[in-house]
Write a protein that holds these residues in place. Structure first.
Motif, short mmCIF file in Angstrom:
data_model
loop_
_atom_site.label_atom_id
_atom_site.label_comp_id
_atom_site.label_asym_id
_atom_site.label_seq_id
_atom_site.Cartn_x
_atom_site.Cartn_y
_atom_site.Cartn_z
N SER A 16 0.85 -1.04 -0.03
CA SER A 16 -0.51 0.03 0.07
C SER A 16 0.98 1.44 -0.20
CB SER A 16 -1.25 0.03 1.20
OG SER A 16 -1.99 -0.85 1.39
N LEU A 17 1.74 1.33 0.63
CA LEU A 17 2.46 2.37 0.61
C LEU A 17 3.39 2.66 -0.65
CD1 LEU A 17 4.33 2.23 4.60
CD2 LEU A 17 2.44 3.11 3.72
N ILE A 18 4.02 1.95 -0.88
CA ILE A 18 4.66 1.82 -2.05
C ILE A 18 3.97 2.35 -3.50
CG2 ILE A 18 5.62 -0.23 -3.60
CD1 ILE A 18 6.47 -1.67 -2.10
N ALA A 19 2.19 1.91 -3.09
CA ALA A 19 1.67 2.29 -4.25
C ALA A 19 1.23 3.91 -4.17
CB ALA A 19 -0.04 1.29 -4.43
N LEU A 20 0.91 3.96 -2.85
CA LEU A 20 0.65 4.99 -2.99
C LEU A 20 2.27 6.49 -3.32
CD1 LEU A 20 -0.27 5.91 0.93
CD2 LEU A 20 -1.49 6.21 -1.27
N LEU A 21 3.51 6.08 -3.10
CA LEU A 21 4.89 6.38 -3.50
C LEU A 21 4.67 6.51 -4.72
CD1 LEU A 21 7.22 5.27 -0.62
CD2 LEU A 21 6.18 6.95 -1.10
N ASP A 22 4.09 5.78 -5.65
CA ASP A 22 3.50 5.21 -6.97
C ASP A 22 2.79 7.01 -7.45
OD1 ASP A 22 4.02 4.58 -9.52
OD2 ASP A 22 2.87 2.86 -9.64
N HIS A 23 2.26 7.39 -7.09
CA HIS A 23 1.03 8.04 -7.12
C HIS A 23 -0.24 7.91 -7.60
CE1 HIS A 23 4.16 11.27 -6.82
NE2 HIS A 23 4.67 10.51 -7.85
N LYS A 24 -0.39 6.25 -6.26
CA LYS A 24 -1.63 4.94 -7.33
C LYS A 24 -2.73 5.13 -5.84
CE LYS A 24 -0.76 3.28 -10.41
NZ LYS A 24 -1.37 3.78 -11.90
N ASP A 25 -4.36 5.42 -5.86
CA ASP A 25 -4.67 5.22 -4.60
C ASP A 25 -5.31 3.91 -4.21
OD1 ASP A 25 -5.06 8.00 -4.86
OD2 ASP A 25 -6.31 7.47 -6.56
N ASN A 26 -5.08 3.60 -2.21
CA ASN A 26 -5.79 2.64 -2.09
C ASN A 26 -6.80 2.66 -1.84
OD1 ASN A 26 -2.94 1.64 -2.80
ND2 ASN A 26 -2.33 1.98 -0.59
N TYR A 27 -7.74 1.58 -1.70
CA TYR A 27 -8.89 1.90 -1.31
C TYR A 27 -9.60 0.73 -0.44
CZ TYR A 27 -9.78 4.77 -5.70
OH TYR A 27 -9.76 5.85 -5.96
N VAL A 28 -10.50 0.93 0.42
CA VAL A 28 -11.36 -0.34 1.26
C VAL A 28 -12.11 -0.02 0.25
CG1 VAL A 28 -11.56 1.19 2.68
CG2 VAL A 28 -11.93 -1.05 3.56
N VAL A 29 -13.20 -1.17 0.35
CA VAL A 29 -14.75 -1.73 -0.37
C VAL A 29 -15.65 -2.05 0.76
CG1 VAL A 29 -13.32 -1.70 -2.82
CG2 VAL A 29 -14.42 -4.28 -1.75
N PRO A 30 -16.60 -2.06 0.00
CA PRO A 30 -17.15 -2.67 1.44
C PRO A 30 -17.61 -4.12 0.51
CG PRO A 30 -18.75 -1.03 0.37
CD PRO A 30 -17.63 -1.05 -0.32
N ALA A 31 -18.01 -5.06 1.80
CA ALA A 31 -17.87 -6.78 1.96
C ALA A 31 -18.37 -6.94 2.72
CB ALA A 31 -16.56 -6.73 1.41
N ARG A 32 -19.15 -8.16 1.98
CA ARG A 32 -20.00 -9.45 3.06
C ARG A 32 -19.46 -10.86 3.25
NH1 ARG A 32 -22.67 -7.19 -1.36
NH2 ARG A 32 -23.67 -9.34 -2.29
N VAL A 33 -18.21 -10.29 4.60
CA VAL A 33 -16.93 -11.13 4.52
C VAL A 33 -17.30 -11.45 5.94
CG1 VAL A 33 -14.26 -11.66 4.29
CG2 VAL A 33 -16.17 -11.16 2.55
N TRP A 34 -17.17 -12.87 6.58
CA TRP A 34 -16.64 -13.33 7.45
C TRP A 34 -15.35 -13.62 7.70
CZ3 TRP A 34 -17.61 -18.76 9.43
CH2 TRP A 34 -17.39 -19.12 11.02
N HIS A 35 -14.42 -13.01 8.76
CA HIS A 35 -12.48 -13.71 8.98
C HIS A 35 -13.05 -14.05 9.93
CE1 HIS A 35 -8.82 -12.06 10.11
NE2 HIS A 35 -8.40 -13.49 9.15
N THR A 36 -12.70 -15.18 9.48
CA THR A 36 -13.41 -16.50 10.92
C THR A 36 -12.04 -16.69 12.46
OG1 THR A 36 -11.84 -18.76 9.74
CG2 THR A 36 -14.10 -17.83 9.50
N SER A 37 -11.10 -15.89 11.35
CA SER A 37 -9.51 -15.70 13.18
C SER A 37 -9.96 -14.97 14.10
CB SER A 37 -8.79 -15.68 12.63
OG SER A 37 -8.51 -14.62 11.46
N ALA A 38 -10.25 -14.66 15.06
CA ALA A 38 -9.55 -13.01 15.75
C ALA A 38 -9.10 -12.21 15.47
CB ALA A 38 -9.35 -13.58 17.57
N GLY A 39 -7.89 -12.39 13.95
CA GLY A 39 -7.15 -11.44 13.72
C GLY A 39 -5.46 -11.05 14.43
N ALA A 40 -5.26 -12.10 15.72
CA ALA A 40 -4.19 -11.23 16.75
C ALA A 40 -2.96 -11.78 15.71
CB ALA A 40 -4.92 -11.12 17.81
N SER A 41 -2.16 -11.02 15.13
CA SER A 41 -0.88 -12.05 15.23
C SER A 41 0.29 -11.01 15.14
CB SER A 41 -1.18 -12.11 13.58
OG SER A 41 -1.38 -11.18 12.80
#
Length: 250
Positions: free
Chosen positions: A169-194
């Motif tokens: 994402s940082l490389i993309a910004l430095l390359d003058h691109k835009d990053n996006y988050v989009v709406p999603a109907r998704v379940w991430h089954t793990s708790a995400g703590a890593s």
């Protein structure tokens, strides 16, 4: 390169039962032209996510590359198609995903923008969005880039299993691109703590490498201040805490 599919879905597999559950869910998805690339890491064949993904991307035939964890579950039959169709419409695309953090802070802390649910109890994990939003970085659980752009900007040689979507994402910004988050109907089954101490070590590498360009590096896990002695001391304290926690767990 001639692309024969619209999307290449690429996932790293450490546990076969998790992958089989992922694939069963993926098979319910409709109206998506994709290939699935499974990276077998059950015997620790790779020493970093970046190396594994770079290797798979060389074989991919999709116009877009989607990197995702095998603990992702789509909540209805059109969930994946809707995510990918929204990403295809985004202008000046760098990296897009289903959870991310903008540059703007709230109460001097990072925000999480997402519509996904997470963990066994399907808990909401951030500020809900109803349309695509620009962000600084994306979460590693699911993110997409154009194959053509990725050929010019593959993952770096940084070792380990953290920050690869953030760095991209940082490389993309430095390359003058835009990053996006989009709406999603998704379940991430793990708790995400890593965020073990390896996470902190790589985070400090990211600050050293990219901190001159950003006042802070905001991720879905935490805000990383990039300027001054205080930022360095705070990340050192965080590192010590993670080392102690890892030691106590073992």
């Amino acid at each position: 390169m001639k692309y024969t599919r619209q999307f290449s879905l690429i996932t790293i597999v450490n546990k076969e039962p998790v992958y089989q559950a992922f694939k069963k869910n993926l098979d319910t998805q409709e109206n998506v032209d994709y290939e699935l690339i499974k990276i077998d890491n059950s015997a620790n064949q790779f020493d970093s996510a970046r190396t594994a993904y770079n290797d798979a991307a060389q074989k991919a035939k999709g116009e877009y590359l989607a990197f995702l964890h095998p603990d992702i579950r789509f909540l209805d039959k059109n969930a994946l198609a809707d995510i990918l169709n929204e990403i295809k419409k985004l202008p000046n695309l760098g990296v897009a995903g289903i959870a991310g953090s903008p540059q703007q802070l709230v109460n001097n802390d990072r925000q999480i923008l997402t519509t996904i649910v997470q963990g066994a109890d399907k808990e909401a994990v951030g500020t809900l969005i109803n349309k695509s939003e620009k962000v600084q970085t994306l979460d590693e659980c699911f993110f997409v880039v154009k194959h053509e752009w990725f050929n010019k900007h593959p993952f770096t040689e940084c070792k380990g299993w953290h920050f690869y979507a953030v760095e991209q994402s940082l490389i993309a910004l430095l390359d003058h691109k835009d990053n996006y988050v989009v709406p999603a109907r998704v379940w991430h089954t793990s708790a995400g703590a890593s965020e073990d101490y390896h996470y902190v070590l790589i985070g400090r590498q990211m600050v050293k490498k990219y901190g001159q360009y950003f006042p802070s590096i905001n991720t879905t896990v935490r805000k990383w201040d990039t300027k001054g002695l205080k930022a360095n001391i705070n990340s050192l304290i965080y590192l010590v805490k993670r080392i102690i926690t890892t030691y106590l767990r073992n």
